[in-house]
Motif scaffolding. Structure first.
Motif, PDB file in Angstrom:
ATOM      1  N   ALA A   1       0.841  -1.198   0.000  1.00  0.00           N
ATOM      2  CA  ALA A   1       0.000   0.000   0.000  1.00  0.00           C
ATOM      3  C   ALA A   1       0.874   1.246   0.000  1.00  0.00           C
ATOM      4  O   ALA A   1       0.602   2.202  -0.741  1.00  0.00           O
ATOM      5  CB  ALA A   1      -0.935  -0.008   1.206  1.00  0.00           C
ATOM      6  N   LEU A   2       1.925   1.242   0.794  1.00  0.00           N
ATOM      7  CA  LEU A   2       2.842   2.384   0.822  1.00  0.00           C
ATOM      8  C   LEU A   2       3.444   2.618  -0.558  1.00  0.00           C
ATOM      9  O   LEU A   2       3.462   3.752  -1.044  1.00  0.00           O
ATOM     10  CB  LEU A   2       3.948   2.160   1.854  1.00  0.00           C
ATOM     11  N   LYS A   3       3.902   1.554  -1.186  1.00  0.00           N
ATOM     12  CA  LYS A   3       4.469   1.687  -2.535  1.00  0.00           C
ATOM     13  C   LYS A   3       3.427   2.217  -3.519  1.00  0.00           C
ATOM     14  O   LYS A   3       3.716   3.078  -4.343  1.00  0.00           O
ATOM     15  CB  LYS A   3       5.012   0.345  -3.024  1.00  0.00           C
ATOM     16  N   ALA A   4       2.198   1.735  -3.413  1.00  0.00           N
ATOM     17  CA  ALA A   4       1.135   2.189  -4.322  1.00  0.00           C
ATOM     18  C   ALA A   4       0.834   3.673  -4.106  1.00  0.00           C
ATOM     19  O   ALA A   4       0.621   4.411  -5.076  1.00  0.00           O
ATOM     20  CB  ALA A   4      -0.124   1.345  -4.120  1.00  0.00           C
ATOM     21  N   TRP A   5       0.804   4.104  -2.836  1.00  0.00           N
ATOM     22  CA  TRP A   5       0.583   5.533  -2.565  1.00  0.00           C
ATOM     23  C   TRP A   5       1.730   6.376  -3.119  1.00  0.00           C
ATOM     24  O   TRP A   5       1.518   7.461  -3.661  1.00  0.00           O
ATOM     25  CB  TRP A   5       0.418   5.800  -1.073  1.00  0.00           C
ATOM     26  N   GLU A   6       2.958   5.874  -2.982  1.00  0.00           N
ATOM     27  CA  GLU A   6       4.113   6.599  -3.526  1.00  0.00           C
ATOM     28  C   GLU A   6       4.037   6.679  -5.051  1.00  0.00           C
ATOM     29  O   GLU A   6       4.332   7.730  -5.643  1.00  0.00           O
ATOM     30  CB  GLU A   6       5.415   5.943  -3.072  1.00  0.00           C
TER      31      GLU A   6
END
Length: 169
Positions: free
Chosen positions: A140-145
């Motif tokens: 999720a963090l990677k997707a938000w980034e």
């Protein structure tokens, strides 16, 4: 014969497409009356005639979900995906259906495809949420980034990036 004109129409396909609009108007009429089963029937007839009328799959699926008919909703969305495999809207609608049913793993897979196909920022955000809700805060963090890089003016990614960094620390 295949070359015979059908009144003002050159072919049966054109006749079918012209028949879709009255069904959509009728569906809208039933929606305003709260006659959701009839609304869905009109939409199903319309997508039978024009399987590329993507909005009708999502609308009908949401109505079916709201009536507790998840199996019919997902079946209709599978039909729409088969007819429109390169349309991000179709993948978004299918993924969001699974999100509503709390199947976040399936939702993330389908919503991820919508993102790959070019979903705008607002329709890309549920992908990030589905990843987190499916137990993958790292993804999720990677997707938000990724979303922040793709849509630098979107105000939401920075908030979620900071929140998830704290969760993962």
């Amino acid at each position: 014969p295949a070359t015979q004109k059908l009144g003002p129409y050159d072919n049966l396909h054109d006749l079918f497409l012209d028949a879709v609009d009255p069904l959509v108007v009728e569906s809208d009429h039933y929606w305003h009356l709260g006659e959701y089963p009839q609304c869905v029937r009109c939409n199903e007839a319309a997508v039978f005639l024009d399987p590329h009328y993507v909005d009708l799959y999502g609308t009908s699926a949401w109505l079916l979900w709201s009536m507790g008919l998840n199996d019919r909703a997902t079946s209709l969305l599978r039909q729409g995906l088969a007819a429109n495999p390169e349309d991000w809207n179709m993948w978004f609608d299918a993924g969001y259906q699974y999100f509503l049913m709390n199947d976040f793993t399936t939702a993330a897979r389908l919503l991820g495809r919508a993102v790959e196909l070019g979903a705008p920022a607002a329709q890309s955000r549920p992908y990030c949420h589905a990843l987190e809700k499916s137990g993958r805060p790292d993804l999720a963090l990677k997707a938000w980034e990724d979303l922040r890089r793709k849509f630098p003016d979107d105000p939401l990614p920075p908030q979620h990036i900071e929140r998830l960094k704290k969760v993962l620390a």
